[in-house]
Enzyme design. Structure first.
Site, mmCIF file in Angstrom:
data_model
loop_
_atom_site.group_PDB
_atom_site.id
_atom_site.type_symbol
_atom_site.label_atom_id
_atom_site.label_comp_id
_atom_site.label_asym_id
_atom_site.label_seq_id
_atom_site.Cartn_x
_atom_site.Cartn_y
_atom_site.Cartn_z
ATOM 1 N N SER A 150 1.529 -10.635 9.481
ATOM 2 C CA SER A 150 0.897 -9.397 9.013
ATOM 3 C C SER A 150 -0.604 -9.438 9.282
ATOM 4 O O SER A 150 -1.307 -10.345 8.826
ATOM 5 C CB SER A 150 1.169 -9.228 7.514
ATOM 6 N N SER A 151 -1.075 -8.437 10.013
ATOM 7 C CA SER A 151 -2.484 -8.395 10.399
ATOM 8 C C SER A 151 -3.396 -8.329 9.175
ATOM 9 O O SER A 151 -4.369 -9.069 9.066
ATOM 10 C CB SER A 151 -2.685 -7.174 11.291
ATOM 11 N N ASN A 152 -3.059 -7.451 8.224
ATOM 12 C CA ASN A 152 -3.980 -7.305 7.084
ATOM 13 C C ASN A 152 -3.940 -8.533 6.189
ATOM 14 O O ASN A 152 -4.927 -8.891 5.566
ATOM 15 C CB ASN A 152 -3.705 -6.000 6.332
ATOM 16 N N CYS B 72 0.874 -1.170 0.000
ATOM 17 C CA CYS B 72 0.000 0.000 0.000
ATOM 18 C C CYS B 72 0.911 1.219 0.000
ATOM 19 O O CYS B 72 2.121 1.095 0.209
ATOM 20 C CB CYS B 72 -0.860 0.001 1.253
ATOM 21 N N HIS C 105 3.194 1.971 11.058
ATOM 22 C CA HIS C 105 2.267 1.713 12.165
ATOM 23 C C HIS C 105 2.229 2.848 13.182
ATOM 24 O O HIS C 105 1.279 2.972 13.933
ATOM 25 C CB HIS C 105 2.715 0.474 12.950
ATOM 26 N N CYS D 234 -8.489 2.162 6.529
ATOM 27 C CA CYS D 234 -7.977 2.920 5.387
ATOM 28 C C CYS D 234 -8.593 2.380 4.099
ATOM 29 O O CYS D 234 -8.913 1.200 4.001
ATOM 30 C CB CYS D 234 -6.457 2.921 5.345
ATOM 31 N N CYS E 194 2.022 6.304 8.783
ATOM 32 C CA CYS E 194 1.093 6.516 7.664
ATOM 33 C C CYS E 194 0.096 7.632 8.017
ATOM 34 O O CYS E 194 -0.382 7.691 9.154
ATOM 35 C CB CYS E 194 0.348 5.215 7.384
ATOM 36 N N HIS F 186 -1.238 -5.237 18.750
ATOM 37 C CA HIS F 186 -0.673 -4.893 17.439
ATOM 38 C C HIS F 186 0.000 -3.524 17.572
ATOM 39 O O HIS F 186 -0.547 -2.615 18.211
ATOM 40 C CB HIS F 186 -1.787 -4.846 16.387
ATOM 41 N N GLU G 166 0.288 -0.930 15.774
ATOM 42 C CA GLU G 166 -0.517 0.254 15.430
ATOM 43 C C GLU G 166 -1.494 0.572 16.567
ATOM 44 O O GLU G 166 -1.670 1.736 16.943
ATOM 45 C CB GLU G 166 -1.291 0.004 14.126
HETATM 46 S S1 SF4 Z 1 -3.069 2.640 6.928
HETATM 47 FE FE1 SF4 Z 1 -3.444 1.689 4.963
HETATM 48 S S2 SF4 Z 1 -2.089 2.796 3.583
HETATM 49 FE FE2 SF4 Z 1 -1.393 3.217 5.650
HETATM 50 S S3 SF4 Z 1 0.154 1.696 6.070
HETATM 51 FE FE3 SF4 Z 1 -1.744 0.877 6.842
HETATM 52 S S4 SF4 Z 1 -2.584 -0.337 5.165
HETATM 53 FE FE4 SF4 Z 1 -1.011 0.968 4.334
#
Ligand code: SF4
Length: 446
Positions: free
Chosen positions: A223-225, A15, A78, A195, A100, A128, A130
């Protein structure tokens, strides 16, 4: 030999937040040769990328107390808590903050909520990085909720509370939680902070998984996502695999052939470099090429061609995602972001607000080239502005309507005035009703 069609979710791979952090990491290695440069936590959940940065000289640490006084410290996308920032500052570190903008926005919301005394709830994964960074912004205790069931089990949800989400949380679960909360309490403030790249990625992945016999999710198990994508796919496609690279795909091929797999969907987490995605697809493609010309199957070459590409010399719309001292980065719906020299923006352009709201702008694609760090897309804003403003000037001339210009220079027998980057010559006899002798006095005037 198998025979399958491979389709990839459009929003696969890095991303803009991760891409920008990785680019910054390489650029500071170049900028500070010989200095100790630390990354505080892995810059992305990808062993290949982190390994390459470490072998290029970066040092990985997990606590601010581990860095040397006066060193350079990179904060990953994060983000971190304000307390960590303070500790690094007190150690006289040069902080390169790659948090970010989407994450920064949540920090601002939670910080304000804390100051105003609102209880804060975060939907996300406890522990996590973040989420830890976001929690640190509030001066009051913060509740982290990972699922609807957890939310339903809360003995009490405080009213007048503020709700945010980890940027990579499941948008479906967030929505379910919001609906539940809104029925229970009044005066809540819910901020949709997932996001948009995550939302798009999850939606495209879900659609693709519905149609596929096999789903490959490429990324790291930490990786969480990526894990969210895996969950989305598993709900829709029985043969879903989370793989770190091409070597993990090879042993699966015989079973797919046996099961006569026809469609393979591919998606990848935000921390997965495009080089790994290509490698995985190439491996599946080379081992699944159908010699039957009637078939719809595609090979790797076809696949790469099918990735939506920007065209050089095209004018497209994009969203401003971030900026540094030299460039403004724009999401132009390509695998990579494009960049515009900062000098092309008006002196009073509000970069912070543009990043915050992901301001949409029209840009001209000047060049596209492949570099060691991926695709480099150079964009121009002034090119688009120039064309528009020139058309406006021509229309004003045709319609005999006045326009406001700024005099930028004095030349022989006249001045140069600028209209949004379009230079216009005005002869000294046309400046006033009488002939002007002191042209310098007009410089800077509108
Ligand atoms: S908020 Fe979205 S764009 Fe920003 S680092 Fe995380 S996944 Fe990537």
């Amino acid at each position: 030999m198998g025979s399958w069609k491979i389709e990839s979710a459009k929003s696969s791979g890095f991303c803009f937040g991760v891409e920008s952090a990785v680019k910054t990491a390489y650029s500071i290695l170049e900028k500070y040769p010989g200095r100790k440069i630390y990354m505080l936590g892995e810059i992305t959940h990808n062993e290949t990328v982190v390994g390459d940065l470490l072998s290029s000289g970066m040092i990985l640490v997990h606590e601010p107390g581990e860095v040397d006084e006066g060193s350079v410290v990179l904060i990953r996308a994060h983000g971190v808590t304000p307390q960590v920032m303070e500790e690094l500052s007190s150690r006289n570190c040069e902080i390169i903050d790659c948090t970010c903008p989407f994450v920064k926005k949540i920090h601002t919301i939670v910080n304000k909520a804390g100051k105003e005394g609102h209880p804060v709830y975060i939907t996300g994964t406890k522990g996590h990085p973040e989420v830890v960074g976001i929690c640190g912004e509030s001066t009051h205790p913060v509740t982290v909720i990972s699922s609807l069931e957890e939310c339903q089990a809360l003995p009490n949800i405080e009213s007048d509370s503020v709700w945010v989400s980890q940027t990579t949380f499941s948008s479906k679960v967030f929505q379910e939680i919001c609906e539940f909360v809104q029925k229970k309490i009044a005066n809540d403030q819910i901020f949709g902070t997932i996001c948009y790249t995550t939302e798009n990625r999850q939606r495209e992945t879900a659609d693709l998984a519905e149609l596929s016999d096999v789903m490959i999710v490429i990324g790291s198990k930490t990786s969480s996502n990526t894990k969210k994508l895996y969950d989305i796919c598993s709900d829709r496609c029985a043969l879903t695999y989370l793989v770190g690279g091409a070597e993990e795909v090879l042993p699966l091929l015989p079973m797919w052939r046996e099961r006569k797999v026809k469609r393979i969907g591919v998606t990848a987490g935000a921390s997965t470099p495009v080089s790994i995605i290509r490698e995985v697809i190439q491996t599946m493609s080379e081992n699944g090429v159908n010699t039957n010309p009637e078939s719809n199957d595609i090979n790797f070459g076809d696949y790469i061609e099918s990735i939506p590409q920007l065209r050089k010399n095209a004018t497209v719309k994009g969203a401003i995602t971030t900026c540094d001292s030299d460039f403004v980065y724009v999401d132009v719906h390509d695998k990579s972001e494009g960049k515009i020299p900062r000098s092309e923006f008006e002196p009073d352009f509000d970069f912070e607000a543009a990043v915050e709201e992901h301001k949409e702008i029209e840009v001209y694609v000047k060049s596209i080239r492949n570099t060691d760090m991926g695709k480099e897309i150079i964009l121009s804003k002034s090119h688009v502005d120039f064309s528009k403003n020139k058309a406006e000037i021509e229309a004003a001339y045709e319609n005999k309507t006045p326009v406001t210009v700024k005099i930028t220079n004095v030349v022989k027998d006249g001045v140069i005035a600028s209209y949004g980057g379009v230079d216009i010559y005005i002869h000294r006899t046309q400046l006033e009703l009488n002939v002007v002798n002191d042209l310098e006095a007009y410089k800077g005037k509108t």
